[in-house]
Design a protein around this motif. Structure first.
Motif, PDB file in Angstrom:
ATOM      1  N   ARG A 139       0.816  -1.218   0.000  1.00 36.60           N
ATOM      2  CA  ARG A 139       0.000   0.000   0.000  1.00 36.60           C
ATOM      3  C   ARG A 139       0.846   1.263   0.000  1.00 36.60           C
ATOM      4  O   ARG A 139       0.319   2.355  -0.197  1.00 36.60           O
ATOM      5  N   TYR A 140       2.161   1.117   0.220  1.00 35.77           N
ATOM      6  CA  TYR A 140       3.016   2.294   0.380  1.00 35.77           C
ATOM      7  C   TYR A 140       4.087   2.445  -0.697  1.00 35.77           C
ATOM      8  O   TYR A 140       4.872   3.387  -0.641  1.00 35.77           O
ATOM      9  N   THR A 239       3.463   0.678  10.252  1.00 35.96           N
ATOM     10  CA  THR A 239       2.173   1.156   9.778  1.00 35.96           C
ATOM     11  C   THR A 239       1.252   1.375  10.975  1.00 35.96           C
ATOM     12  O   THR A 239       1.549   0.926  12.097  1.00 35.96           O
ATOM     13  N   LEU A 277       4.976   8.692   4.579  1.00 40.71           N
ATOM     14  CA  LEU A 277       4.508   7.584   3.743  1.00 40.71           C
ATOM     15  C   LEU A 277       2.993   7.414   3.848  1.00 40.71           C
ATOM     16  O   LEU A 277       2.298   7.189   2.850  1.00 40.71           O
ATOM     17  N   GLU A 278       2.470   7.516   5.056  1.00 35.66           N
ATOM     18  CA  GLU A 278       1.036   7.374   5.273  1.00 35.66           C
ATOM     19  C   GLU A 278       0.273   8.508   4.611  1.00 35.66           C
ATOM     20  O   GLU A 278      -0.785   8.297   3.985  1.00 35.66           O
ATOM     21  N   ARG A 280       1.196  10.216   1.991  1.00 41.27           N
ATOM     22  CA  ARG A 280       1.217  10.009   0.534  1.00 41.27           C
ATOM     23  C   ARG A 280       0.241   8.913   0.130  1.00 41.27           C
ATOM     24  O   ARG A 280      -0.423   9.009  -0.897  1.00 41.27           O
ATOM     25  N   ARG A 281       0.133   7.876   0.943  1.00 39.33           N
ATOM     26  CA  ARG A 281      -0.817   6.797   0.638  1.00 39.33           C
ATOM     27  C   ARG A 281      -2.243   7.337   0.640  1.00 39.33           C
ATOM     28  O   ARG A 281      -3.044   7.023  -0.246  1.00 39.33           O
ATOM     29  N   ARG A 282      -2.562   8.175   1.619  1.00 34.57           N
ATOM     30  CA  ARG A 282      -3.914   8.729   1.703  1.00 34.57           C
ATOM     31  C   ARG A 282      -4.203   9.671   0.540  1.00 34.57           C
ATOM     32  O   ARG A 282      -5.325   9.712   0.023  1.00 34.57           O
ATOM     33  N   ARG A 284      -2.949   9.376  -2.480  1.00 35.52           N
ATOM     34  CA  ARG A 284      -3.213   8.533  -3.645  1.00 35.52           C
ATOM     35  C   ARG A 284      -4.601   7.948  -3.598  1.00 35.52           C
ATOM     36  O   ARG A 284      -5.300   7.845  -4.598  1.00 35.52           O
ATOM     37  N   THR A 291      -5.984   2.639  -4.182  1.00 36.51           N
ATOM     38  CA  THR A 291      -5.312   2.287  -2.921  1.00 36.51           C
ATOM     39  C   THR A 291      -6.309   2.284  -1.777  1.00 36.51           C
ATOM     40  O   THR A 291      -7.157   3.152  -1.691  1.00 36.51           O
TER      41      THR A 291
END
Length: 293
Positions: A139-140, A239, A277-278, A280-282, A284, A291
């Motif tokens: 996911r990252y 995470t 990182l978190e 950026r994941r959110r 996306r 994602t």
């Protein structure tokens, strides 16, 4: 997928059938050459006869381990163990099982099942939650370039804060560590068995190796020697669910120590890197790229 390699069609079919009846997906091959395509497909386990028309089962197992470092390897053969060219085995870890036992295929199924469950043939230790950890990591991994500036600022800060030669942020995948940011050292991707971080993700807190040349796990690590790195410390990137997907690490050319306050500060830097990182994941996920949120 289980790759079953045996030049004897009848014996190969019987072995494949026993594995398939146990619920495994099985592909078959009768030679080293024929096994090539299946090996490129990434088998979870290879079961092979020793004597093959164009080589030996060790050739197959060696190629499989090169392609999939944590693939389980089983030499299931009529060849007595004293006839196996053990000098050709080298560092290859594999199980030996004779076909001669009346219950050999039942034993094989149990051995394959155990090897896949515990992954006890890998050249490096695996966390107990390895499958969930890899799933979380997926996911990252998108668009790491978008994080370059923010992570580079953190690693540059770390070199100054701890007065060390280098710092890095890396994600530990199934077979390699991919570094997202490096200051003072040039790492791209490193095979997992060659990186200290594969051991560090096993630790709940900060890992400190005061001198890599004095640690039996790393004393023969050529990559560390070439980079001139003796001291290592890292904090895991966790995470929100607690999966350790990588590390924030610092290195130095001289052996050294790390006090309690330094460990606390390194953990804070790792937490900040994970926040990036978190975030950026959110972003996306919000942009609708599929994602998970």
């Amino acid at each position: 997928m289980i790759l079953c390699v045996d030049p004897d069609e009848e014996a190969r079919a019987a072995t494949a059938r026993a594995l398939a009846d146990a619920g495994f997906e099985v592909r078959e091959a009768g030679s080293v050459a024929a096994a090539g395509d299946a090996i490129e497909g990434g088998p979870d386990c290879v079961v092979t006869e020793y004597d093959l028309p164009d080589g030996s089962g060790l050739d197959v197992l060696g190629r499989a381990r090169d392609a999939v470092p944590d693939a389980a390897c089983v030499l299931f053969t009529d060849t007595p163990i004293d006839r196996v060219d053990t000098a050709a085995v080298g560092d290859l870890v594999a199980e030996y099982l004779s076909k001669g036992d009346p219950e050999a295929r039942e034993q094989l199924v149990a051995l394959v099942d155990h090897s896949l469950a515990f992954r006890n043939q890998t050249a490096y230790p695996l966390p107990e939650d390895e499958d969930a950890r890899i799933a979380a990591l997926d996911r990252y991994v998108g668009d790491p370039e978008a994080l370059d500036d923010s992570l580079d600022r953190l690693t540059e800060l770390a070199t100054a804060l701890f007065d060390v030669d280098a710092a890095a942020v890396g994600l530990v995948d199934a077979h390699e560590e991919r570094f997202l940011s490096c200051v003072g050292v040039a790492f791209g991707s490193v095979d997992r068995e060659d990186t200290v971080c594969t051991y560090a993700i096993l630790d709940e807190q900060v890992t400190v190796v005061e001198d890599t040349l004095e640690d039996p796990r790393f004393e023969d690590n050529e990559r560390l020697r070439a980079a001139g790195l003796r001291f290592y410390a890292s904090a895991p990137l966790r995470t929100p669910e607690g999966r350790a997907i990588g590390t924030f690490c610092v290195f130095d050319s001289q052996p050294g120590g790390f006090d309690a306050r330094q460990r606390e500060l390194l953990e804070l830097l790792a937490d900040e890197a994970m926040e990036q990182l978190e975030l950026r994941r959110r972003l996306r996920a919000a942009e609708g790229d599929g994602t998970d949120d």
